[in-house]
Design a protein around this motif. Structure first.
Motif, PDB file in Angstrom:
ATOM      1  N   ARG A  51       0.935  -1.213  -0.109  1.00  0.00           N
ATOM      2  CA  ARG A  51      -0.142  -0.077   0.087  1.00  0.00           C
ATOM      3  C   ARG A  51       1.110   1.222   0.043  1.00  0.00           C
ATOM      4  NH1 ARG A  51      -3.281  -0.504   4.844  1.00  0.00           N
ATOM      5  NH2 ARG A  51      -3.768  -2.399   3.870  1.00  0.00           N
ATOM      6  N   GLY A  53       0.521   5.482   0.322  1.00  0.00           N
ATOM      7  CA  GLY A  53      -0.477   6.862   0.494  1.00  0.00           C
ATOM      8  C   GLY A  53       0.166   8.014   1.289  1.00  0.00           C
ATOM      9  N   SER A  55       0.406  10.505   4.410  1.00  0.00           N
ATOM     10  CA  SER A  55       0.175  10.525   5.940  1.00  0.00           C
ATOM     11  C   SER A  55       0.398  12.155   6.348  1.00  0.00           C
ATOM     12  CB  SER A  55       1.311   9.564   6.565  1.00  0.00           C
ATOM     13  OG  SER A  55       1.058   9.845   7.990  1.00  0.00           O
ATOM     14  N   ARG A  64       3.289   7.127   2.817  1.00  0.00           N
ATOM     15  CA  ARG A  64       3.500   6.342   3.957  1.00  0.00           C
ATOM     16  C   ARG A  64       3.359   4.850   3.090  1.00  0.00           C
ATOM     17  NH1 ARG A  64      -0.786   3.226   6.613  1.00  0.00           N
ATOM     18  NH2 ARG A  64      -0.230   2.909   8.742  1.00  0.00           N
ATOM     19  N   ARG A  65       4.246   3.997   3.278  1.00  0.00           N
ATOM     20  CA  ARG A  65       4.436   2.847   2.487  1.00  0.00           C
ATOM     21  C   ARG A  65       4.220   1.396   3.419  1.00  0.00           C
ATOM     22  NH1 ARG A  65       8.573   6.246   0.877  1.00  0.00           N
ATOM     23  NH2 ARG A  65       8.606   6.538  -1.424  1.00  0.00           N
TER      24      ARG A  65
END
Length: 104
Positions: A51, A53, A55, A64-65
């Motif tokens: 994922r 995204g 943060s 954010r991984r």
């Protein structure tokens, strides 16, 4: 003007690629050290991105991984854990195992 936009997009893409490689290297190192500390086998010597995204925190916006990795407790079977990287820093690491209690 369109050439400037193209150059900016290429620079942004290059930064993202290099930042992703660095975050992955750091995640692999953290997983290896954590597996050694818990006497687990870090399988495949790799992490897989699950994922990606953004943060938001008081320090600002960071990528954010969430990576998945495989490990083995006794060399038999395969279990999955995950590591969450916020920017280039560790946010969370989970093996999905009960916490070890030391007898003291």
């Amino acid at each position: 003007m369109s050439h400037l936009l193209t150059v900016c997009l290429l620079l942004l893409l290059g930064w993202f690629w290099l930042d992703s490689l660095r975050a992955r290297e750091i995640a692999i190192g953290i997983c290896q050290a954590a597996c050694r500390q818990r006497e687990l086998q870090f399988l495949d010597q790799a992490v897989a991105l699950r994922r990606l995204g953004l943060s938001w925190r008081s320090e600002g916006v960071r990528l954010r991984r969430v990576y998945r990795f495989d490990f083995s407790e006794e060399g038999m079977g395969r279990r999955q854990g995950y590591i969450v990287m916020r920017g280039l820093h560790l946010e969370d690491l989970s093996f999905g195992l009960p916490e070890q209690v030391s007898d003291a």
